[in-house]
Motif scaffolding. Structure first.
Motif, short mmCIF file in Angstrom:
data_model
loop_
_atom_site.label_atom_id
_atom_site.label_comp_id
_atom_site.label_asym_id
_atom_site.label_seq_id
_atom_site.Cartn_x
_atom_site.Cartn_y
_atom_site.Cartn_z
N HIS A 173 0.86 -1.19 0.00
CA HIS A 173 0.00 0.00 0.00
C HIS A 173 0.90 1.24 0.00
CE1 HIS A 173 0.78 0.89 4.33
NE2 HIS A 173 0.91 -0.42 4.40
N THR A 174 0.34 2.38 -0.36
CA THR A 174 1.12 3.61 -0.41
C THR A 174 1.51 4.06 1.00
OG1 THR A 174 0.06 4.34 -2.45
CG2 THR A 174 1.10 6.04 -1.10
N VAL A 175 2.79 4.27 1.19
CA VAL A 175 3.30 4.75 2.48
C VAL A 175 3.89 6.14 2.24
CG1 VAL A 175 4.80 4.27 4.44
CG2 VAL A 175 3.85 2.37 3.12
N MET A 176 3.04 7.14 2.40
CA MET A 176 3.42 8.50 2.06
C MET A 176 4.54 9.04 2.95
SD MET A 176 0.81 11.71 1.56
CE MET A 176 -0.20 10.74 0.43
N GLY A 187 2.22 14.13 -2.22
CA GLY A 187 2.17 14.35 -0.78
C GLY A 187 3.28 15.21 -0.23
N GLY A 188 4.01 15.90 -1.11
CA GLY A 188 5.04 16.83 -0.66
C GLY A 188 4.42 18.08 -0.07
N SER A 189 5.25 18.84 0.65
CA SER A 189 4.76 20.06 1.29
C SER A 189 5.12 21.28 0.47
CB SER A 189 5.37 20.21 2.69
OG SER A 189 4.97 21.43 3.29
N LEU A 190 4.20 22.19 0.35
CA LEU A 190 4.51 23.48 -0.24
C LEU A 190 5.59 24.15 0.60
CD1 LEU A 190 0.85 24.66 -0.94
CD2 LEU A 190 2.54 23.97 -2.66
N GLY A 191 6.49 24.85 -0.04
CA GLY A 191 7.55 25.56 0.70
C GLY A 191 8.77 24.74 1.02
N VAL A 360 4.14 15.41 9.17
CA VAL A 360 2.91 15.59 9.95
C VAL A 360 1.70 15.69 9.01
CG1 VAL A 360 1.65 17.23 11.41
CG2 VAL A 360 4.03 16.67 11.94
N GLN A 361 1.82 16.46 7.94
CA GLN A 361 0.71 16.61 6.99
C GLN A 361 0.36 15.28 6.35
OE1 GLN A 361 1.12 20.44 4.46
NE2 GLN A 361 3.12 20.26 5.48
N GLY A 362 1.40 14.49 6.01
CA GLY A 362 1.15 13.19 5.40
C GLY A 362 0.46 12.24 6.35
N MET A 363 0.87 12.27 7.62
CA MET A 363 0.24 11.40 8.62
C MET A 363 -1.24 11.75 8.79
SD MET A 363 2.32 9.14 9.79
CE MET A 363 3.97 8.73 10.32
N ALA A 364 -1.54 13.05 8.73
CA ALA A 364 -2.91 13.51 8.96
C ALA A 364 -3.74 13.57 7.68
CB ALA A 364 -2.89 14.90 9.61
N ASN A 365 -3.07 13.45 6.50
CA ASN A 365 -3.73 13.65 5.22
C ASN A 365 -4.46 14.99 5.18
OD1 ASN A 365 -3.14 11.39 3.51
ND2 ASN A 365 -4.29 10.14 4.95
N PHE A 366 -3.78 16.02 5.71
CA PHE A 366 -4.33 17.37 5.73
C PHE A 366 -3.17 18.32 5.43
CE2 PHE A 366 -5.40 21.38 7.83
CZ PHE A 366 -6.66 21.62 7.30
N PHE A 367 -3.29 19.09 4.36
CA PHE A 367 -2.15 19.85 3.87
C PHE A 367 -2.37 21.35 4.03
CE2 PHE A 367 -1.86 15.70 2.11
CZ PHE A 367 -0.50 15.42 2.15
N TRP A 368 -1.28 22.06 4.29
CA TRP A 368 -1.29 23.49 4.59
C TRP A 368 -0.95 24.31 3.35
CZ3 TRP A 368 2.73 22.64 9.07
CH2 TRP A 368 2.17 21.80 10.04
#
Length: 423
Positions: A173-176, A187-191, A360-368
């Motif tokens: 399975h996908t492990v982000m 699943g990368g972070s902006l910035g 943290v964002q990947g674990m929560a599936n919530f992105f800033w």
């Protein structure tokens, strides 16, 4: 023994790190009894990485993954593709990551990896094969709760995507969260790409204010013009500083009146290096260290500021965008000459901080948003550099020693409270 017998490079990254740890020992009080924890890596893996080249031949490359300390959380650290990668370097880099994450008070330990290869000599398919085979060889010691790689010299978001896909294939399975620094759409972070250079600027801005060095018209020299050096240069230019000298793998350019960074950016896109830039004069690489400057940003590789170069450096402030760019003996010379050094373990910690945000964002599936990322990054960097500055004043020591005092206190308290199993 405080060292590993098979590591004998007296000027290597690991030896530089050990010298830095020895300097902080007198400040650790009762925690000094645990200091050997910091002088040996928890785990060092050397792997053979065979790949089939495009011409059908088989080549072997040597790869590494070192987990220096995991007392405060999973390992965190980049993967470097470079022809000079060796165990000594990777051990030193992993140890600096241990200190760096602790200075920033992130819930990580320190790790680092690398493959001895010049990625510029490989085709895209060969690079992918190399990455996937290397990932398969280290997959049993990495993971989102074990050890989380990221980009470093010679690697990029695309490489991180291959690592994530290879690791995920083995898990079914996908492990982000297995890597950070991924492409945004994976699943990368902006910035994230600009974070390390932004951190160099933020810490430099704070310390320049404390030593009463105005950024307006300050002369800035930058060694290394990748993601870190270029972003720091752009931000200093925005603050009305003059970018007077830049050195990269193609050569060195100099303009005492300052360079147009937008024109330079266009030149880089067209020529992949600073050499030949029309807005500056080309000088020798050795002359770079003699340029009249107020701020130096070494943002290339380790071991660049030698005692000889330190004797003649005109900078008032050194911002270590690279890991381990200053030899301990060179630092002593600079400090005696009144030069302020913002050490790598905090100066370039913007990248690992936003990597933490990505995890943290990947674990929560919530992105800033990028604005949220930058606000959070700036707040953490400013608090951390103020804490280091205050410690330096309280202990009457250099900023590097102060950073190590804060970091080692946190690491060794974790080691003390976790105990040793079996007892």
């Amino acid at each position: 023994m405080s060292n590993l017998s098979y590591i004998d490079d007296s000027n290597g990254a690991w030896q530089t790190y050990l010298a830095q740890v020895d300097r902080v020992a007198p400040y650790l009080d009762h925690l000094e009894e645990y200091i050997d924890t910091l002088k040996r890596p928890k785990r060092a893996l050397i792997v053979d990485v065979p790949i089939v080249m495009d011409d059908g031949s088989i080549r072997h490359f040597e790869g590494y993954r070192v987990q220096h300390n995991l007392s405060r959380g999973p390992g965190k650290g980049g993967i470097r593709y470079h022809p000079d990668v060796d165990l000594n370097e990777v051990m030193g880099l992993s140890a600096w990551m241990t200190i760096k994450t602790a200075v920033m008070n992130l819930p990580f330990g320190g790790a680092k990896g690398g493959v001895r290869v010049d990625p510029r000599t490989l085709s895209a398919r060969e690079l992918e094969r190399l990455t996937r085979r290397y990932t398969s060889e280290i997959s049993h010691i990495i993971g989102p709760q074990k050890d989380i790689p990221a980009p470093d010299v010679g690697t990029n978001p695309r490489v991180m995507g291959w690592i994530m896909d290879t690791y995920s294939s083995g898990q079914g399975h996908t492990v982000m969260g297995v890597v950070t620094g991924k492409p945004i759409h994976l699943g990368g972070s902006l910035g994230r790409v600009k974070a390390t250079g932004r951190g160099v600027f933020i810490t430099g801005q704070q310390v320049a204010e404390k030593i009463q060095l105005p950024l307006k018209d300050a002369k800035v020299a930058v060694q290394g013009f990748g993601n870190v050096g270029s972003e720091a240069a752009y931000l200093f230019a925005d603050a009305q500083s003059k970018i007077v000298a830049i050195q990269d793998h193609t050569g060195t350019v100099h303009n005492p009146e300052g360079m147009d960074v937008e024109a330079l950016k266009l030149h880089l896109e067209q020529h992949q290096g600073v050499a030949g830039f029309a807005g500056a004069k080309e000088i020798s690489n050795d002359e770079f260290w003699l340029v009249d400057m107020d701020i130096l940003i070494p943002a290339a590789l380790e071991g660049q500021i030698t005692p000889e170069r330190a004797q003649n450096l005109t900078a008032k402030l050194v911002l270590e965008g690279a890991n381990g760019p200053t030899y301990p003996a060179a630092e002593d010379i600079l400090l005696e000459r009144g030069v302020t050094i913002v050490p790598d373990v905090i100066c370039n910690a913007g990248g690992v901080t936003v990597s933490y945000f990505e995890w943290v964002q990947g674990m929560a599936n919530f992105f800033w948003s990028e604005e949220e990322v930058n606000q959070r990054l700036d707040a953490l960097m400013i608090k951390a550099i103020h804490d280091v500055w205050q410690t330096a004043e309280d202990k009457v020591c250099s900023l590097r020693t102060a950073a190590y005092i804060l970091a080692c206190d946190r690491i060794l308290k974790a080691r003390q409270d976790r105990g040793i199993f079996p007892g």
